[in-house]
Design a protein around this motif. Structure first.
Motif, mmCIF file in Angstrom:
data_model
loop_
_atom_site.group_PDB
_atom_site.id
_atom_site.type_symbol
_atom_site.label_atom_id
_atom_site.label_comp_id
_atom_site.label_asym_id
_atom_site.label_seq_id
_atom_site.Cartn_x
_atom_site.Cartn_y
_atom_site.Cartn_z
ATOM 1 N N LYS A 26 0.866 -1.292 0.218
ATOM 2 C CA LYS A 26 -0.206 -0.118 0.025
ATOM 3 C C LYS A 26 0.704 1.459 -0.074
ATOM 4 C CE LYS A 26 -3.961 2.465 0.846
ATOM 5 N NZ LYS A 26 -3.930 3.593 -0.030
ATOM 6 N N LYS A 27 1.799 1.262 0.889
ATOM 7 C CA LYS A 27 2.785 2.338 0.828
ATOM 8 C C LYS A 27 3.568 2.680 -0.644
ATOM 9 C CE LYS A 27 6.457 4.289 3.654
ATOM 10 N NZ LYS A 27 6.666 5.599 2.745
ATOM 11 N N TRP A 28 3.631 1.408 -1.123
ATOM 12 C CA TRP A 28 4.544 1.614 -2.548
ATOM 13 C C TRP A 28 3.445 2.130 -3.431
ATOM 14 C CZ3 TRP A 28 2.913 -0.867 -6.889
ATOM 15 C CH2 TRP A 28 3.724 -0.588 -7.940
ATOM 16 N N LEU A 29 2.325 1.933 -3.414
ATOM 17 C CA LEU A 29 1.373 2.226 -4.394
ATOM 18 C C LEU A 29 1.059 3.763 -4.064
ATOM 19 C CD1 LEU A 29 -1.014 1.409 -6.485
ATOM 20 C CD2 LEU A 29 -2.479 1.565 -4.600
ATOM 21 N N ASP A 30 1.138 4.131 -2.722
ATOM 22 C CA ASP A 30 0.848 5.513 -2.461
ATOM 23 C C ASP A 30 1.873 6.539 -3.079
ATOM 24 O OD1 ASP A 30 -1.539 4.954 -1.330
ATOM 25 O OD2 ASP A 30 -1.015 5.036 0.578
ATOM 26 N N ASP A 31 3.300 5.834 -2.808
ATOM 27 C CA ASP A 31 4.425 6.505 -3.207
ATOM 28 C C ASP A 31 4.696 6.585 -4.693
ATOM 29 O OD1 ASP A 31 4.982 7.179 -0.498
ATOM 30 O OD2 ASP A 31 6.493 5.418 -0.507
ATOM 31 N N ASN A 32 4.058 5.582 -5.569
ATOM 32 C CA ASN A 32 4.297 5.712 -7.095
ATOM 33 C C ASN A 32 3.197 6.072 -7.910
ATOM 34 O OD1 ASN A 32 7.188 4.739 -7.259
ATOM 35 N ND2 ASN A 32 6.267 3.480 -5.903
ATOM 36 N N PHE A 33 1.926 6.081 -7.424
ATOM 37 C CA PHE A 33 0.907 6.262 -8.080
ATOM 38 C C PHE A 33 0.064 7.782 -7.625
ATOM 39 C CE2 PHE A 33 1.399 2.239 -9.225
ATOM 40 C CZ PHE A 33 1.095 2.124 -10.493
ATOM 41 N N VAL A 34 -0.356 8.420 -8.578
ATOM 42 C CA VAL A 34 -1.220 9.527 -8.234
ATOM 43 C C VAL A 34 -2.572 9.221 -7.500
ATOM 44 C CG1 VAL A 34 -2.511 11.606 -8.958
ATOM 45 C CG2 VAL A 34 -0.505 11.119 -10.062
ATOM 46 N N GLU A 35 -2.736 9.788 -6.455
ATOM 47 C CA GLU A 35 -4.055 9.419 -5.831
ATOM 48 C C GLU A 35 -5.308 9.212 -6.579
ATOM 49 O OE1 GLU A 35 -6.891 10.741 -1.859
ATOM 50 O OE2 GLU A 35 -4.888 11.522 -2.179
ATOM 51 N N GLY A 36 -6.109 8.240 -6.626
ATOM 52 C CA GLY A 36 -7.009 7.944 -7.341
ATOM 53 C C GLY A 36 -7.046 7.281 -8.705
ATOM 54 N N CYS A 37 -5.662 7.170 -9.097
ATOM 55 C CA CYS A 37 -5.536 6.858 -10.477
ATOM 56 C C CYS A 37 -5.046 5.138 -10.441
ATOM 57 C CB CYS A 37 -4.118 7.413 -10.917
ATOM 58 S SG CYS A 37 -4.364 8.950 -11.542
ATOM 59 N N ALA A 38 -5.204 4.397 -9.293
ATOM 60 C CA ALA A 38 -5.131 2.964 -9.313
ATOM 61 C C ALA A 38 -5.818 2.485 -8.268
ATOM 62 C CB ALA A 38 -3.405 2.752 -9.260
ATOM 63 N N ARG A 39 -6.209 1.378 -8.384
ATOM 64 C CA ARG A 39 -6.723 0.623 -7.369
ATOM 65 C C ARG A 39 -6.204 -0.490 -6.826
ATOM 66 N NH1 ARG A 39 -12.480 -2.274 -8.767
ATOM 67 N NH2 ARG A 39 -11.554 -4.153 -8.183
ATOM 68 N N LEU A 40 -6.220 -0.933 -5.527
ATOM 69 C CA LEU A 40 -5.509 -1.976 -5.066
ATOM 70 C C LEU A 40 -6.350 -3.183 -4.685
ATOM 71 C CD1 LEU A 40 -2.567 -3.022 -4.188
ATOM 72 C CD2 LEU A 40 -2.976 -1.771 -2.057
ATOM 73 N N GLU A 41 -5.994 -4.200 -4.927
ATOM 74 C CA GLU A 41 -6.841 -5.334 -4.424
ATOM 75 C C GLU A 41 -5.735 -6.543 -4.072
ATOM 76 O OE1 GLU A 41 -9.419 -8.998 -6.786
ATOM 77 O OE2 GLU A 41 -9.856 -6.881 -7.039
ATOM 78 N N TYR A 42 -5.737 -6.692 -2.458
ATOM 79 C CA TYR A 42 -4.860 -7.817 -2.136
ATOM 80 C C TYR A 42 -5.372 -9.299 -2.555
ATOM 81 C CZ TYR A 42 -3.658 -3.980 0.657
ATOM 82 O OH TYR A 42 -3.131 -2.570 1.325
ATOM 83 N N THR A 43 -4.445 -9.802 -3.025
ATOM 84 C CA THR A 43 -4.839 -11.312 -3.572
ATOM 85 C C THR A 43 -4.258 -12.451 -2.366
ATOM 86 O OG1 THR A 43 -2.566 -11.290 -4.863
ATOM 87 C CG2 THR A 43 -4.732 -10.962 -5.900
#
Length: 78
Positions: A26-43
């Motif tokens: 989640k931290k990696w996603l927040d650091d590398n993508f603009v907020e609201g441009c990607a959705r995360l789903e834990y598998t």
């Protein structure tokens, strides 16, 4: 509670990190993508599916202290 509210609650719960590995993803996603441009789903406990606004998908895993892209779904991440 309506079925829609139950569905929303399930989606929100799946977005919250449940493990340390998920927290790092989640931290990696927040650091590398603009907020609201990607959705995360834990598998799984240490893998996730990332979907962007145009529908592209990538799979990531937290391993050996870093988040890295996998070639395919969970079975291929190892």
């Amino acid at each position: 509670m309506s079925k829609y509210e139950e569905w929303c609650e399930k989606v929100i719960d799946n977005m919250r990190p449940q493990t340390i590995a998920q927290y790092h993803i989640k931290k990696w996603l927040d650091d590398n993508f603009v907020e609201g441009c990607a959705r995360l789903e834990y598998t799984d406990k240490d893998t996730a599916k990332v979907m962007d606004v145009v529908g592209d998908v990538m799979y990531v895993e937290y391993k050996n202290g870093e988040v890295r892209e996998c070639q395919a779904e969970k079975e291929m991440c190892r």
